[in-house]
Design a protein around this motif. Structure first.
Motif, short mmCIF file in Angstrom:
data_model
loop_
_atom_site.label_atom_id
_atom_site.label_comp_id
_atom_site.label_asym_id
_atom_site.label_seq_id
_atom_site.Cartn_x
_atom_site.Cartn_y
_atom_site.Cartn_z
N VAL A 91 -58.70 -31.81 34.78
CA VAL A 91 -58.26 -32.02 33.41
C VAL A 91 -57.02 -32.90 33.42
O VAL A 91 -56.04 -32.58 34.06
CB VAL A 91 -57.93 -30.68 32.71
N ARG A 92 -57.09 -34.01 32.71
CA ARG A 92 -55.96 -34.93 32.64
C ARG A 92 -55.21 -34.73 31.34
O ARG A 92 -55.79 -34.35 30.33
CB ARG A 92 -56.46 -36.38 32.70
N ARG A 93 -53.92 -35.00 31.32
CA ARG A 93 -53.16 -34.91 30.08
C ARG A 93 -52.10 -35.99 30.07
O ARG A 93 -51.58 -36.38 31.10
CB ARG A 93 -52.50 -33.55 29.93
N GLY A 94 -51.81 -36.49 28.89
CA GLY A 94 -50.73 -37.45 28.76
C GLY A 94 -51.05 -38.77 29.41
O GLY A 94 -52.16 -39.04 29.86
N ALA A 95 -50.05 -39.63 29.46
CA ALA A 95 -50.22 -40.94 30.08
C ALA A 95 -50.00 -40.85 31.58
O ALA A 95 -49.29 -39.99 32.07
CB ALA A 95 -49.21 -41.92 29.46
N GLU A 96 -50.62 -41.75 32.31
CA GLU A 96 -50.39 -41.82 33.75
C GLU A 96 -48.94 -42.19 33.97
O GLU A 96 -48.39 -43.06 33.29
CB GLU A 96 -51.29 -42.90 34.37
N ILE A 97 -48.28 -41.52 34.92
CA ILE A 97 -46.85 -41.75 35.07
C ILE A 97 -46.57 -42.53 36.35
O ILE A 97 -47.45 -42.84 37.12
CB ILE A 97 -46.07 -40.42 35.05
N LEU A 105 -53.82 -21.75 39.33
CA LEU A 105 -54.64 -22.84 39.86
C LEU A 105 -54.93 -23.87 38.77
O LEU A 105 -54.90 -25.08 39.02
CB LEU A 105 -55.94 -22.30 40.44
N GLY A 106 -55.24 -23.39 37.57
CA GLY A 106 -55.48 -24.31 36.46
C GLY A 106 -54.25 -25.14 36.13
O GLY A 106 -54.35 -26.35 35.89
N LEU A 107 -53.09 -24.50 36.14
CA LEU A 107 -51.85 -25.22 35.85
C LEU A 107 -51.57 -26.28 36.92
O LEU A 107 -51.18 -27.41 36.61
CB LEU A 107 -50.69 -24.23 35.75
N ILE A 108 -51.78 -25.92 38.18
CA ILE A 108 -51.56 -26.88 39.27
C ILE A 108 -52.52 -28.06 39.14
O ILE A 108 -52.13 -29.22 39.37
CB ILE A 108 -51.74 -26.19 40.64
N GLN A 109 -53.76 -27.79 38.76
CA GLN A 109 -54.73 -28.87 38.58
C GLN A 109 -54.24 -29.86 37.53
O GLN A 109 -54.31 -31.07 37.72
CB GLN A 109 -56.07 -28.30 38.17
N VAL A 110 -53.73 -29.33 36.42
CA VAL A 110 -53.25 -30.19 35.34
C VAL A 110 -51.96 -30.91 35.74
O VAL A 110 -51.78 -32.10 35.48
CB VAL A 110 -53.02 -29.37 34.05
N GLU A 111 -51.05 -30.18 36.38
CA GLU A 111 -49.74 -30.74 36.69
C GLU A 111 -49.78 -31.80 37.79
O GLU A 111 -49.14 -32.84 37.67
CB GLU A 111 -48.77 -29.62 37.12
N SER A 112 -50.47 -31.52 38.89
CA SER A 112 -50.37 -32.41 40.06
C SER A 112 -51.70 -32.78 40.68
O SER A 112 -51.72 -33.61 41.60
CB SER A 112 -49.51 -31.74 41.13
N GLY A 113 -52.80 -32.19 40.20
CA GLY A 113 -54.08 -32.46 40.85
C GLY A 113 -54.11 -31.99 42.29
O GLY A 113 -54.84 -32.52 43.12
N PHE A 114 -53.29 -30.97 42.63
CA PHE A 114 -53.22 -30.38 43.96
C PHE A 114 -52.59 -31.33 44.99
O PHE A 114 -52.86 -31.23 46.18
CB PHE A 114 -54.58 -29.89 44.44
N HIS A 115 -51.73 -32.23 44.54
CA HIS A 115 -50.97 -33.10 45.45
C HIS A 115 -49.63 -32.46 45.76
O HIS A 115 -48.79 -32.28 44.87
CB HIS A 115 -50.75 -34.48 44.81
N LYS A 116 -49.42 -32.16 47.01
CA LYS A 116 -48.19 -31.49 47.44
C LYS A 116 -46.95 -32.32 47.14
O LYS A 116 -45.90 -31.77 46.79
CB LYS A 116 -48.26 -31.20 48.94
N TYR A 117 -47.05 -33.64 47.29
CA TYR A 117 -45.89 -34.51 47.12
C TYR A 117 -45.91 -35.26 45.78
O TYR A 117 -45.30 -36.32 45.65
CB TYR A 117 -45.81 -35.51 48.28
N ALA A 118 -46.59 -34.71 44.81
CA ALA A 118 -46.62 -35.34 43.48
C ALA A 118 -45.20 -35.46 42.92
O ALA A 118 -44.38 -34.56 43.10
CB ALA A 118 -47.49 -34.52 42.53
N PHE A 119 -44.95 -36.56 42.25
CA PHE A 119 -43.61 -36.86 41.72
C PHE A 119 -43.79 -37.57 40.40
O PHE A 119 -44.45 -38.60 40.33
CB PHE A 119 -42.87 -37.75 42.73
#
Length: 243
Positions: free
Chosen positions: A6-12, A146-160
């Motif tokens: 699930v994607r949200r907002g603009a790509e950052i 798990l759902g929140l992590i999917q939305v927030e970072s797509g399970f990328h440990k080093y997401a920024f």
């Protein structure tokens, strides 16, 4: 079951270049030590830079998790700080063997669903072990986390994110100053990131008198707006688990 991201907002924006390079080089050296065997000393000078270059080109983006720094009662700050600084390892305790078996079935099914996002079996095992521990410790549903992590970072440990949020649960660095040791780099450590994320979300839920909709909006810095809570709830459904 297919897991739909699930994607949200603009790509950052991607991770700051200098910090991203340091993180990727660290990952490359770790990978070389793990898989290079006896040839690692000979391959290190070339391989680290080759691996790092590939990872740099394929680097990850994140979706902003913009918690707001707010005035906080001393009692709340102290309680949150205590929760964060508890250094005990994530050791799972079960009332009986039946509960342990239920957990193992859960981990097995979640591991299958996560294969695309986290191909390494050991990484999946450690990740799910920690998600379960930190979610239960904070009184949260692991499926929701798990759902929140999917939305927030797509399970990328080093997401920024463009606003500086870091790691799996996109924790804002000011939290390390307010309730931690002041070192935001630790937010890229798996347990540290999940500990902060789950603890902060638990605090928001308590402050919103159990209203998850408002708490999720607050976690994202968009309290009262429907987009983020709805995105997390949609992702949460994709991770639904029937015992």
């Amino acid at each position: 079951m297919e897991v739909v991201e699930v994607r949200r907002g603009a790509e950052i924006l991607p991770l700051d270049v200098s910090l991203r390079r340091k993180l990727i080089m660290s990952f490359a050296r770790s990978a070389l030590r793990r898989w290079g065997g006896i040839f690692a000393p000979l391959l290190r000078p070339i391989t680290c830079h080759v691996v790092a270059a590939v990872l740099f080109c394929c680097s990850f983006n994140a979706h902003a998790g913009n918690q707001k720094e707010e005035a906080m009662a001393d009692s709340v700050r102290l309680a949150l700080s205590k929760a964060i600084t508890d250094s005990r390892p994530p050791t799972l305790l079960f009332a009986d063997i039946k509960d342990r078996i239920k957990y193992l079935y859960w981990r097995g099914e979640m591991s299958e669903r996560l294969k695309v996002k986290l191909p390494d079996a050991q990484v999946r095992h450690e990740f799910l072990h920690t998600v379960w521990y930190e979610a239960k410790r904070a009184g949260l549903d692991p499926q929701m986390v798990l759902g929140l992590i999917q939305v927030e970072s797509g399970f990328h440990k080093y997401a920024f994110s463009s606003v500086g949020a870091r790691g799996y649960m996109q924790v804002m660095p000011f939290w390390t100053r307010v309730i931690g040791d002041g070192d935001p780099k630790k937010l890229f450590e798996m347990q540290t990131n999940l500990r902060y994320g789950c603890s902060v979300l638990r605090m928001y839920i308590d402050q919103e008198a159990g209203d998850l909709y408002l708490a999720l909006g607050r976690y994202n810095g968009s309290r009262g707006l429907p987009e983020y809570p709805n995105a997390v709830r949609a992702a949460w459904k994709k991770w639904d688990y029937k015992e």
